[in-house]
Design an enzyme around this catalytic site. Structure first.
Site, short mmCIF file in Angstrom:
data_model
loop_
_atom_site.label_atom_id
_atom_site.label_comp_id
_atom_site.label_asym_id
_atom_site.label_seq_id
_atom_site.Cartn_x
_atom_site.Cartn_y
_atom_site.Cartn_z
N HIS A 215 0.83 -1.21 0.00
CA HIS A 215 0.00 0.00 0.00
C HIS A 215 0.86 1.26 0.00
CE1 HIS A 215 0.50 -0.78 4.40
NE2 HIS A 215 0.55 0.53 4.46
N ASP A 245 0.35 -7.72 0.49
CA ASP A 245 0.59 -6.29 0.70
C ASP A 245 2.11 -6.09 0.69
OD1 ASP A 245 0.58 -3.63 1.37
OD2 ASP A 245 -0.36 -3.89 3.34
N GLY A 325 2.94 5.15 9.96
CA GLY A 325 4.35 5.37 9.66
C GLY A 325 5.17 4.11 9.80
N SER A 327 4.24 1.27 8.59
CA SER A 327 3.94 0.43 7.44
C SER A 327 5.20 0.05 6.67
CB SER A 327 3.00 1.16 6.47
OG SER A 327 1.67 0.96 6.83
N SER A 343 1.81 -4.46 7.67
CA SER A 343 0.71 -4.12 6.77
C SER A 343 -0.25 -3.14 7.45
CB SER A 343 -0.03 -5.38 6.34
OG SER A 343 -1.18 -5.07 5.57
#
Length: 477
Positions: A215, A245, A325, A327, A343
């Site tokens: 993402h 992801d 942040g 991720s 994720s």
């Protein structure tokens, strides 16, 4: 790793993100012994003490050996034993599993039956804010609903769970909301979003690259190592939502040296030796650009998560906290095995919650990359990219995949690293009772910085995620 430049353009950051914090609790090399070498007859059929990575490898082997009788497995951290579920009426496989060193438990639900239950949930209750995965400790499907699932949505979910039967699934409410954790980080910056670098890899064409969350990869095409800096890497492949992801991002300078390590702050790094599949019950550590270092346990595998942007399958469910942040950040083990990429989930590092991770083995296999620098990583067909989650059925919580070399070279001793970036809030997570965070790093800068991705991220179009203002919430890390 830090983002400062060093001779020969060593990667601006190593795998993971940099936050200045004490990391002594995870840097104890070989804290768990490997298999008990006892050779007497009783020990031959008694459960053996194992490291978590060795347990994952044994689970993979037993899944192949036991076939349809295999109904999942998990790691009992207290006894340091692998517990293997087998379906009733399979006396011979019980003996085989015990001889291999596992503790055997007879259960009612087979993986096929659990996969069928997960398919029913997918067909009847794919509702944003829900997730499901098999919990091998209960031999049931664990269904979770966040705070947005109310009214008719809750009634639909609850009735679907009940239709599966009393011993097939359980349902619980989460206080937060499921979302991706895009925001700002130590970050890689792109299109007004901030994420965390996961692991440095070598792409299939031999060029240096890194893995991060998918993402993040669809939020922006180019990424920098500073908020106002020039791009240093470009997205090559990205998957989100859908079957994972993850994103492969190639460094623009082909001479970039990208070490295979996670910088945990305070000048300390953890060398990453291999990619490995997660095992339920094992302890894992997460590094992220907002909250730094956190730890917890793997709760379930092959989780299906219904984010607002769409459904993602094949994830690892944990109780490790994360915030916007984080991720894309690294999920790894004490002995230096790369496990996952952050994720999303619900909650935060104050109240806790659920966090989901993309398995590294699946991501490596999908993008055709190998872990670390080309001379430090195994081939894609071996322990680096081998065997994603095994078994069948979306959300079926299948057990660890095949082919990892468990525990290989697993010395997580600290080595000198670049100095951490200034001012991220570390949080106060604990690792197995030992405090590993708890102090502010640098100037106490709030890690948000306003570079949030917003909640309206358009997955798949490569445009900026959100408007760059406000808080991105507890979405994908």
């Amino acid at each position: 790793m830090s983002h400062k430049r060093i001779p020969k353009r060593k990667a601006a950051f190593a795998a993971g993100t940099v936050v200045a914090l004490g990391a002594a609790a995870i840097l104890l090399p070989n804290a768990n012994a490997s298999q008990d070498g006892s050779s007497n007859d009783a020990a031959a059929v008694a459960p053996k003490p194992l490291k978590a990575t060795d347990a994952s490898d044994l689970a993979s082997q037993l899944q192949k050996l036991l076939g349809d009788a295999f109904a999942g497995s998990y790691y009992d951290a207290d006894s340091r034993q692998l517990v293997v579920n087998v379906t009733a009426g399979n006396t011979s496989v019980v003996v085989q599993a015990k001889q291999a060193g596992a503790k055997v438990r007879v259960v009612d639900n087979s993986l096929t039956e659990l996969a069928a239950g997960a398919k029913t949930l997918k067909d009847r209750a794919t509702i944003p804010g829900t997730s499901w995965a098999v919990d091998p400790r209960t031999n049931k499907i664990l269904v979770t609903a966040d705070s947005t699932v109310t009214g008719a949505k809750w009634n639909t979910l609850e009735s679907t769970v009940k239709s599966l039967g009393p011993d097939m699934a359980t349902i619980k409410k989460s206080a937060g909301t499921f979302k991706t954790f895009v925001s700002g980080g130590d970050a890689i910056f792109g299109g007004g979003a901030r994420c965390s670098l996961g692991f440095n890899v070598t792409a299939g064409d031999g060029s240096p690259a890194f893995l991060t969350a998918g993402h993040c990869g669809v939020a922006a095409e180019q990424w920098s190592d500073s908020e106002t800096g020039q791009p240093i890497a470009t997205v090559d492949q990205a998957t989100f939502p859908g079957n994972g992801d993850f994103a492969l991002v190639k460094y623009d300078d082909p001479a970039t040296q990208a070490p295979s390590e996670v910088n945990v702050g305070g000048g300390q790094t953890v060398a990453i030796h291999q990619a490995a599949d997660a095992e339920v019950g094992s302890q894992v550590f997460r590094m992220g650009s907002t909250t730094g270092l956190a730890d917890g346990q793997v709760l379930a595998l092959d989780a299906t998560v219904n984010y607002p942007e769409g459904t993602v399958t094949g994830l690892i469910q944990t109780n490790v906290c994360a915030e916007p942040g984080d991720s894309g950040g690294s999920l790894f083990t004490q002995d230096g095995s790369a496990i996952g990429l952050t994720s999303g989930g619900s909650g935060d590092c104050t109240v806790g919650g659920e966090t989901f991770f993309q398995p590294v083995t699946t991501a490596l296999q999908a993008v055709g990359a190998t872990l670390g620098a080309g001379d430090a990583a195994g081939g894609a067909g071996g322990d680096q990219a081998g065997g994603g989650e095994a078994g069948a059925g979306a959300g079926a919580g299948d057990e660890a995949g095949a082919g990892q070399e468990a525990g290989a070279g697993g010395d997580a001793s600290a080595s000198p690293g670049d100095e951490a970036g200034a001012g991220q809030e570390v949080g106060g997570e604990q690792a197995g009772g030992d405090v590993i965070g708890g102090q502010d790093a640098g100037n106490g800068q709030d890690a948000g910085n306003g570079q949030d991705a917003g909640n309206g991220q358009d997955a798949g179009n490569g445009q900026d995620a959100g408007n760059g203002t406000g808080d991105a919430g507890q979405s994908h890390n």
